[in-house]
Design an enzyme around this catalytic site. Structure first.
Site, short mmCIF file in Angstrom:
data_model
loop_
_atom_site.label_atom_id
_atom_site.label_comp_id
_atom_site.label_asym_id
_atom_site.label_seq_id
_atom_site.Cartn_x
_atom_site.Cartn_y
_atom_site.Cartn_z
N GLU A 1 45.56 -56.44 -51.43
CA GLU A 1 45.64 -55.15 -52.11
C GLU A 1 45.30 -54.02 -51.14
O GLU A 1 44.44 -54.16 -50.27
CB GLU A 1 44.69 -55.13 -53.30
CG GLU A 1 45.12 -56.14 -54.36
CD GLU A 1 44.32 -56.08 -55.64
OE1 GLU A 1 44.94 -56.07 -56.71
OE2 GLU A 1 43.08 -56.04 -55.59
N CYS B 1 42.85 -47.13 -48.12
CA CYS B 1 41.84 -48.18 -47.95
C CYS B 1 42.57 -49.49 -47.65
O CYS B 1 43.29 -50.02 -48.48
CB CYS B 1 41.03 -48.26 -49.24
SG CYS B 1 39.76 -49.49 -49.18
N CYS C 1 37.27 -63.30 -48.16
CA CYS C 1 36.21 -62.95 -47.21
C CYS C 1 35.32 -64.17 -47.02
O CYS C 1 35.11 -64.92 -47.96
CB CYS C 1 35.39 -61.78 -47.78
SG CYS C 1 34.21 -61.08 -46.61
N CYS D 1 28.74 -61.40 -50.41
CA CYS D 1 27.84 -60.36 -50.92
C CYS D 1 27.83 -60.47 -52.45
O CYS D 1 28.90 -60.53 -53.07
CB CYS D 1 28.29 -58.99 -50.46
SG CYS D 1 28.38 -58.90 -48.66
N CYS E 1 29.94 -58.10 -54.83
CA CYS E 1 31.33 -57.77 -54.44
C CYS E 1 32.31 -58.79 -54.99
O CYS E 1 32.14 -60.00 -54.81
CB CYS E 1 31.41 -57.71 -52.91
SG CYS E 1 33.09 -57.48 -52.30
N GLY F 1 37.90 -58.09 -47.23
CA GLY F 1 37.59 -58.75 -45.97
C GLY F 1 36.62 -58.01 -45.07
O GLY F 1 36.32 -56.84 -45.28
N ASN G 1 30.46 -50.73 -59.00
CA ASN G 1 31.67 -50.92 -59.83
C ASN G 1 31.65 -52.33 -60.40
O ASN G 1 31.63 -53.30 -59.64
CB ASN G 1 32.93 -50.73 -58.97
CG ASN G 1 33.07 -49.29 -58.53
OD1 ASN G 1 33.03 -48.37 -59.33
ND2 ASN G 1 33.21 -49.07 -57.22
N CYS H 1 35.84 -49.52 -55.04
CA CYS H 1 35.16 -50.34 -54.02
C CYS H 1 34.69 -51.65 -54.60
O CYS H 1 34.05 -51.68 -55.64
CB CYS H 1 33.88 -49.66 -53.54
SG CYS H 1 34.10 -48.14 -52.74
N1 SAH Z 1 33.60 -56.05 -45.66
C1 SAH Z 1 33.36 -54.70 -45.31
C2 SAH Z 1 34.39 -53.74 -45.84
C3 SAH Z 1 34.90 -53.93 -47.25
S1 SAH Z 1 33.85 -53.58 -48.60
C4 SAH Z 1 31.98 -54.29 -45.73
O1 SAH Z 1 31.34 -55.02 -46.45
O2 SAH Z 1 31.55 -53.24 -45.30
C5 SAH Z 1 33.84 -51.79 -48.73
C6 SAH Z 1 32.53 -51.25 -49.37
O3 SAH Z 1 32.50 -51.49 -50.79
C7 SAH Z 1 31.29 -51.90 -48.81
O4 SAH Z 1 30.29 -50.96 -48.57
C8 SAH Z 1 30.89 -52.81 -49.94
O5 SAH Z 1 29.56 -53.19 -49.83
C9 SAH Z 1 31.21 -51.98 -51.14
N2 SAH Z 1 31.26 -52.74 -52.39
C10 SAH Z 1 31.55 -54.04 -52.54
N3 SAH Z 1 31.50 -54.38 -53.87
C11 SAH Z 1 31.18 -53.27 -54.54
C12 SAH Z 1 31.01 -52.96 -55.94
N4 SAH Z 1 31.20 -53.91 -56.86
N5 SAH Z 1 30.70 -51.71 -56.29
C13 SAH Z 1 30.57 -50.75 -55.34
N6 SAH Z 1 30.71 -50.97 -54.02
C14 SAH Z 1 31.02 -52.21 -53.61
FE1 SF4 Z 2 30.64 -58.48 -48.40
FE2 SF4 Z 2 32.49 -56.71 -47.54
FE3 SF4 Z 2 33.10 -59.35 -47.75
FE4 SF4 Z 2 32.72 -57.90 -49.96
S1 SF4 Z 2 34.36 -57.63 -48.46
S2 SF4 Z 2 31.89 -59.97 -49.55
S3 SF4 Z 2 31.12 -56.46 -49.31
S4 SF4 Z 2 31.58 -58.41 -46.38
#
Ligand code: SAH
Ligand code: SF4
Length: 410
Positions: free
Chosen positions: A124, A137, A144, A148, A151, A208, A339, A382
């Site tokens: 996406e 974006c 990934c 986290c 996420c 990712g 989110n 996000c």
């Molecule tokens: N993997 C990279 C980039 C993608 S995530 C990273 O982790 O930085 C982009 C951003 O969205 C990151 O700051 C991530 O922590 C945040 N994010 C992930 N899940 C989220 C959620 N459910 N609500 C708000 N932000 C979120």
């Molecule tokens: Fe963590 Fe970024 Fe991977 Fe989501 S996309 S699991 S925030 S490293």
């Protein structure tokens, strides 16, 4: 004549796969100028002494004019165009779905063909229009490897890294669909001036972890920022990482783009849980790498992303520790309201809590914008991205809508 093969029939399957493989041509998208010239000579369709000139012409058509068909390259002779089409592809990936949110955010689900023995994959890409700019974006991986806990992408296993072509194609498709390559198929077509473009900024914040796909991300971003091509300023390209420390310095030195760090917690104990890569690269090491990031100044700050999770990381004590930790680093803090997604264990902090947190860090000298959630209705915000292999079932979508209506995660 259209011939369709029944791939479900074992009798025709081996031949059918052979045909499919024969039809896969190497792409010219995502190659450096040198690689492009090399591909032309290796295919035996351009002589050595002409290769650089031909590569420059093709580069122009691909990245300034945005063409996706060799036939449009009108300053290249017919025969060579035909030979190019026999050996190579410059086609865009398939757009499986395009959704437009009530707030103008757009999300594309793109399908990329199999690489080697693999299967097609889907990712996406999201476009967020704002006053005076538009941000794309981009995803760097399918799924990934990291997990986290807040996420949605983190619940999907890594399927594979995207290639430089696939990363770049997300930008090309967005520019096609938004009109940033107008009249690209005619030699007279206008070229959109930099300030008039819909996609003015890109963020590597899709699916990712970009620093676990460093080489491909680097190659794609160097092409995206090439002044004689897509020409996005490196100051308008931000790479977000969860904290893969060994590649942070390289990002500054070899790509030279802006950096964002997904911080989310100010104590190792909590960060180990929220962003598990912290067990490998704990806060002290991460912040040292940030301090050493090449080219930092007050005009070029690192963005620290901080997701607001109710009762988890949103106290004023957390805010105080955040300010202490970032001392001496030219920084911006980006507060992200959590989110929600179906099955997530967290809730978003209350609005007053987010404001109090923001006020505290503002009072201590940091710009701390609260990121307005965009495109939540199409799951484009996000951390909500997730693709094909585990896309939301209808029941999950309904559950999510119910959560939003009930005000959870607001
Ligand atoms: N993997 C990279 C980039 C993608 S995530 C990273 O982790 O930085 C982009 C951003 O969205 C990151 O700051 C991530 O922590 C945040 N994010 C992930 N899940 C989220 C959620 N459910 N609500 C708000 N932000 C979120
Ligand atoms: Fe963590 Fe970024 Fe991977 Fe989501 S996309 S699991 S925030 S490293």
């Amino acid at each position: 004549m259209v011939v369709s093969l029944d791939l479900s029939d074992p009798a025709t399957r081996p031949q059918a796969q052979g045909v499919a493989r024969a039809m896969e041509k190497p792409t010219l998208i995502g190659l450096t100028r040198g690689e492009l010239a090399g591909a032309l000579t290796q295919a035996g369709i351009v002589q050595d002494r002409q290769a650089r000139m031909r590569a420059a012409q093709i580069w122009h058509w691909l990245y300034i004019r945005g063409v996706s068909d060799f036939a449009a390259m009108t300053n290249i002779g017919k025969e060579l165009r035909a030979a190019l089409a026999v050996h190579f592809s410059i086609a865009r990936p398939e757009i499986v779905e395009e959704q437009v949110s009530g707030d103008g955010t757009r999300k594309w689900l793109l399908r990329f063909p199999p690489r080697g023995a693999g299967r097609p994959v889907e990712v996406e890409t999201v476009y967020i229009p704002e006053e005076g700019r538009g941000t794309l974006c981009i995803s760097s991986q399918v799924g990934c490897t990291l997990t986290c806990s807040f996420c949605h992408t983190g619940t999907q296993k890594l399927v594979r890294n995207l290639t430089a072509e696939e990363i770049l194609s997300q930008l090309l498709i967005a520019r096609d669909r938004l009109g940033d390559f107008p009249d690209a198929d005619t030699p007279q077509g206008a070229i959109v001036p930099l300030e008039g473009r819909k996609v003015s900024n890109i963020v590597m914040m899709g699916m990712g972890e970009p620093l676990y796909n460093f080489d491909h991300v680097k190659q794609a971003l160097l092409i995206a920022s090439d002044g004689d091509g897509l020409a996005l300023s490196k100051r308008r390209i931000t790479l977000s990482t969860s904290g893969v420390v060994p590649n942070i310095q390289r990002t500054g030195e070899e790509i030279g783009c802006m950096l964002a760090i997904s911080l989310h917690a100010v104590r190792d104990e909590l960060r180990d849980e929220l962003v598990p890569v912290n067990k490998k690269y704990p806060l002290a090491e991460l912040l040292d790498a940030c301090r050493a990031y090449p080219g930092l100044s007050n005009a070029r700050r690192i963005t620290f992303e901080y997701v607001m999770l109710k009762g988890v990381n949103d106290s004023l004590a957390d805010a105080r520790e955040l300010v202490r930790l970032l001392k001496g680093i030219p920084a911006k803090i980006n507060l992200i309201p959590f989110n929600p997604w179906p099955g997530s264990a967290y809730r978003c902090s209350d609005w007053e809590t987010i404001e109090a947190f923001a006020d505290f860090i503002n009072a201590n000298g940091y710009a701390s914008p609260i990121r307005t959630p965009r495109g939540r209705d199409i799951l484009a915000a996000c951390g909500q991205l997730k693709s094909e292999s585990e896309r939301l079932r209808k029941t999950e979508r309904l559950a999510l809508e119910a959560m939003m209506i009930a005000g959870h995660g607001e």
